[in-house]
Design an enzyme around this catalytic site. Structure first.
Site, PDB file in Angstrom:
ATOM      1  N   SER A   1       0.854  -1.192   0.000  1.00 53.59           N
ATOM      2  CA  SER A   1       0.000   0.000   0.000  1.00 53.59           C
ATOM      3  C   SER A   1       0.885   1.235   0.000  1.00 53.59           C
ATOM      4  O   SER A   1       2.022   1.174   0.457  1.00 53.59           O
ATOM      5  CB  SER A   1      -0.881   0.024   1.250  1.00 53.59           C
ATOM      6  OG  SER A   1      -1.427   1.336   1.450  1.00 53.59           O
TER       7      SER A   1
ATOM      8  N   TYR B   1      -1.260  -1.218  10.482  1.00 53.34           N
ATOM      9  CA  TYR B   1      -1.471  -1.512   9.063  1.00 53.34           C
ATOM     10  C   TYR B   1      -0.285  -1.005   8.253  1.00 53.34           C
ATOM     11  O   TYR B   1       0.277  -1.720   7.423  1.00 53.34           O
ATOM     12  CB  TYR B   1      -2.762  -0.829   8.606  1.00 53.34           C
ATOM     13  CG  TYR B   1      -3.078  -0.954   7.143  1.00 53.34           C
ATOM     14  CD1 TYR B   1      -2.666   0.016   6.235  1.00 53.34           C
ATOM     15  CD2 TYR B   1      -3.799  -2.038   6.669  1.00 53.34           C
ATOM     16  CE1 TYR B   1      -2.968  -0.085   4.878  1.00 53.34           C
ATOM     17  CE2 TYR B   1      -4.106  -2.146   5.322  1.00 53.34           C
ATOM     18  CZ  TYR B   1      -3.685  -1.167   4.438  1.00 53.34           C
ATOM     19  OH  TYR B   1      -3.979  -1.270   3.085  1.00 53.34           O
TER      20      TYR B   1
HETATM   21  N1  LIG Z   1      -8.928  -0.940  -1.172  1.00 49.42           N
HETATM   22  C1  LIG Z   1      -7.907  -0.117  -1.091  1.00 49.42           C
HETATM   23  O1  LIG Z   1      -8.042   1.115  -1.236  1.00 49.42           O
HETATM   24  C2  LIG Z   1      -6.542  -0.624  -0.773  1.00 49.42           C
HETATM   25  C3  LIG Z   1      -6.325  -1.957  -0.446  1.00 49.42           C
HETATM   26  N2  LIG Z   1      -5.032  -2.384  -0.206  1.00 49.42           N
HETATM   27  C4  LIG Z   1      -4.758  -3.774   0.096  1.00 49.42           C
HETATM   28  O2  LIG Z   1      -5.351  -4.599  -0.885  1.00 49.42           O
HETATM   29  C5  LIG Z   1      -5.695  -5.859  -0.314  1.00 49.42           C
HETATM   30  C6  LIG Z   1      -7.155  -6.166  -0.594  1.00 49.42           C
HETATM   31  O3  LIG Z   1      -7.909  -5.098  -0.071  1.00 49.42           O
HETATM   32  P1  LIG Z   1      -9.461  -4.915  -0.432  1.00 49.42           P
HETATM   33  O4  LIG Z   1      -9.787  -5.701  -1.654  1.00 49.42           O
HETATM   34  O5  LIG Z   1      -9.744  -3.466  -0.390  1.00 49.42           O
HETATM   35  O6  LIG Z   1     -10.135  -5.619   0.841  1.00 49.42           O
HETATM   36  P2  LIG Z   1     -11.564  -6.310   1.013  1.00 49.42           P
HETATM   37  O7  LIG Z   1     -11.843  -6.265   2.486  1.00 49.42           O
HETATM   38  O8  LIG Z   1     -12.517  -5.760   0.059  1.00 49.42           O
HETATM   39  O9  LIG Z   1     -11.264  -7.838   0.607  1.00 49.42           O
HETATM   40  C7  LIG Z   1     -10.363  -8.550   1.394  1.00 49.42           C
HETATM   41  C8  LIG Z   1     -10.383  -9.992   0.946  1.00 49.42           C
HETATM   42  O10 LIG Z   1      -9.476 -10.713   1.780  1.00 49.42           O
HETATM   43  C9  LIG Z   1     -10.164 -11.774   2.420  1.00 49.42           C
HETATM   44  N3  LIG Z   1      -9.617 -11.999   3.764  1.00 49.42           N
HETATM   45  C10 LIG Z   1      -9.513 -11.098   4.764  1.00 49.42           C
HETATM   46  N4  LIG Z   1      -9.007 -11.700   5.864  1.00 49.42           N
HETATM   47  C11 LIG Z   1      -8.809 -13.016   5.529  1.00 49.42           C
HETATM   48  C12 LIG Z   1      -8.344 -14.153   6.229  1.00 49.42           C
HETATM   49  N5  LIG Z   1      -7.985 -14.083   7.511  1.00 49.42           N
HETATM   50  N6  LIG Z   1      -8.279 -15.330   5.576  1.00 49.42           N
HETATM   51  C13 LIG Z   1      -8.652 -15.420   4.276  1.00 49.42           C
HETATM   52  N7  LIG Z   1      -9.093 -14.376   3.546  1.00 49.42           N
HETATM   53  C14 LIG Z   1      -9.185 -13.196   4.189  1.00 49.42           C
HETATM   54  C15 LIG Z   1     -11.630 -11.307   2.482  1.00 49.42           C
HETATM   55  O11 LIG Z   1     -12.493 -12.406   2.537  1.00 49.42           O
HETATM   56  P3  LIG Z   1     -13.126 -12.957   3.922  1.00 49.42           P
HETATM   57  O12 LIG Z   1     -13.273 -11.798   4.879  1.00 49.42           O
HETATM   58  O13 LIG Z   1     -14.430 -13.554   3.480  1.00 49.42           O
HETATM   59  O14 LIG Z   1     -12.143 -13.986   4.420  1.00 49.42           O
HETATM   60  C16 LIG Z   1     -11.758 -10.617   1.137  1.00 49.42           C
HETATM   61  O15 LIG Z   1     -11.989 -11.578   0.131  1.00 49.42           O
HETATM   62  C17 LIG Z   1      -5.372  -5.745   1.177  1.00 49.42           C
HETATM   63  O16 LIG Z   1      -4.096  -6.310   1.419  1.00 49.42           O
HETATM   64  C18 LIG Z   1      -5.330  -4.241   1.410  1.00 49.42           C
HETATM   65  O17 LIG Z   1      -4.488  -3.886   2.484  1.00 49.42           O
HETATM   66  C19 LIG Z   1      -3.952  -1.527  -0.277  1.00 49.42           C
HETATM   67  C20 LIG Z   1      -4.145  -0.213  -0.565  1.00 49.42           C
HETATM   68  C21 LIG Z   1      -5.446   0.339  -0.834  1.00 49.42           C
HETATM   69  C1  LIG Z   2      -4.428   3.320   1.046  1.00 50.57           C
HETATM   70  C2  LIG Z   2      -4.628   2.480   2.289  1.00 50.57           C
HETATM   71  O1  LIG Z   2      -4.076   1.251   2.144  1.00 50.57           O
HETATM   72  C3  LIG Z   2      -6.084   2.460   2.606  1.00 50.57           C
HETATM   73  O2  LIG Z   2      -6.180   2.934   3.948  1.00 50.57           O
HETATM   74  C4  LIG Z   2      -7.185   2.275   4.611  1.00 50.57           C
HETATM   75  O3  LIG Z   2      -7.623   2.528   5.721  1.00 50.57           O
HETATM   76  C5  LIG Z   2      -7.609   1.116   3.903  1.00 50.57           C
HETATM   77  O4  LIG Z   2      -7.303   0.061   4.769  1.00 50.57           O
HETATM   78  C6  LIG Z   2      -6.822   1.139   2.592  1.00 50.57           C
HETATM   79  O5  LIG Z   2      -6.023   0.008   2.557  1.00 50.57           O
END
Ligand SMILES: NC(=O)C1=CN([C@@H]2O[C@H](COP(=O)(O)OP(=O)(O)OC[C@H]3O[C@@H](n4cnc5c(N)ncnc54)[C@H](OP(=O)(O)O)[C@@H]3O)[C@@H](O)[C@H]2O)C=CC1
Ligand SMILES: C[C@H](O)[C@@H]1OC(=O)[C@H](O)[C@@H]1O
Length: 256
Positions: free
Chosen positions: A146, A159
């Site tokens: 991120s 985080y």
């Molecule tokens: N959205 C954004 O703006 C940004 C996101 N990111 C990163 O991108 C990645 C995805 O984020 P995003 O798509 O927004 O998140 P979401 O919460 O939309 O999706 C997260 C996914 O991960 C799964 N997950 C979470 N915890 C677990 C676990 N313990 N075991 C298995 N699966 C798990 C969830 O499924 P379930 O809960 O059903 O297990 C879900 O499918 C993360 O690493 C996040 O930090 C980075 C920067 C910005």
């Molecule tokens: C850009 C960051 O990763 C963003 O900040 C948050 O609070 C969310 O968790 C996204 O990952």
């Protein structure tokens, strides 16, 4: 004569957290690029929806309902894949979560949950996939970091620490595994609209704060992320190693 292939035809990718959001988009994008996709999350109904889109793209989907913070779940996934002779060519460590506490309010449980979900799981999956890629002559590992791992955001110190650690872990794994033909890279997204960020982005003032520091004056669309993810998984990135590609609309270069 010079253009390498961006296709993932004949490859199999494993994407964690592919039930929703970024992981789902990458999994489907990889299928559209020709890969079979192994998808992991804790919610079977989400996985089945992602799997449907993968199959509509014409490739195979393998679903694993598992908790990436549970090492025995990860071991069981790889044991099953080995039994079925499914070779993982591409690993995407995407699963992640956030609890946005101020530093003085972070509990030990919060620390453990965020660290185990975002960082430890990525290391465990990288170990399992990496040992197989070493035997198979190579592979691609992409971990989702991120911008929070590169600049200080107001979204939580724990985080941010996991995301900074991913950037460094990427470099160290690339150093060790480059000799085996394994490319280890990371993607650093800025804000993308997903279930993780939906509430934040619905707040007009918060959204305006984001746009004020984003040269492209918009948050990311999931298709903006899939292109870089396909690139890093393809032969086009065979000489890219240990790098973090920020997909951020220019946010990390925003000065004054
Ligand atoms: N959205 C954004 O703006 C940004 C996101 N990111 C990163 O991108 C990645 C995805 O984020 P995003 O798509 O927004 O998140 P979401 O919460 O939309 O999706 C997260 C996914 O991960 C799964 N997950 C979470 N915890 C677990 C676990 N313990 N075991 C298995 N699966 C798990 C969830 O499924 P379930 O809960 O059903 O297990 C879900 O499918 C993360 O690493 C996040 O930090 C980075 C920067 C910005
Ligand atoms: C850009 C960051 O990763 C963003 O900040 C948050 O609070 C969310 O968790 C996204 O990952």
């Amino acid at each position: 004569m010079y253009l390498p292939s961006f296709s993932l035809e004949g490859k199999t990718a494993l994407v964690t957290g592919a039930g929703r959001g970024i992981g789902r988009a990458i999994a489907i994008g990889y299928a559209e690029a020709g890969a079979d996709v192994v998808i992991v999350s804790r919610t079977q109904s989400d996985l089945e929806e992602t799997a449907e889109h993968i199959q509509q793209a014409g490739t195979k989907a393998y679903t694993f309902e598992a908790d990436v913070t549970n090492k025995s779940h990860i071991e069981a996934i790889f044991e099953k894949l080995d039994t079925q002779n499914v070779k993982i060519d591409i690993l995407v460590n995407n699963a992640g979560m956030n609890i946005r506490s101020k530093a003085l309010e972070v509990s030990d449980e919060e620390w453990d949950t965020i660290m185990n979900t975002n960082l430890r799981s990525a290391f465990w999956f990288s170990q399992k996939a990496g040992e197989r890629m070493k035997e198979n002559g190579g592979g691609k590992i992409v971990t989702i970091s991120s911008v929070a791992g590169h600049v200080a955001l107001r979204t939580g110190v724990v985080y941010a620490s996991t995301k900074a650690a991913i950037i460094q872990m990427t470099k160290n794994l690339a150093l060790e595994w480059g000799q085996y033909g394994i490319n280890v890279n990371s993607i650093g997204p800025w804000y993308f609209k997903t279930p993780l960020t939906e509430k934040l982005l619905a707040d007009k003032d918060y959204l305006n704060d984001i746009l004020a520091v984003t040269p492209q004056k918009r948050v990311g669309e999931l298709s903006d992320l899939v292109g870089p993810a396909v690139f890093l998984a393809s032969d086009a990135a065979n000489y890219v190693n240990g790098q973090t590609l920020f997909v951020d609309g220019g946010m990390t270069i925003q000065g004054f």
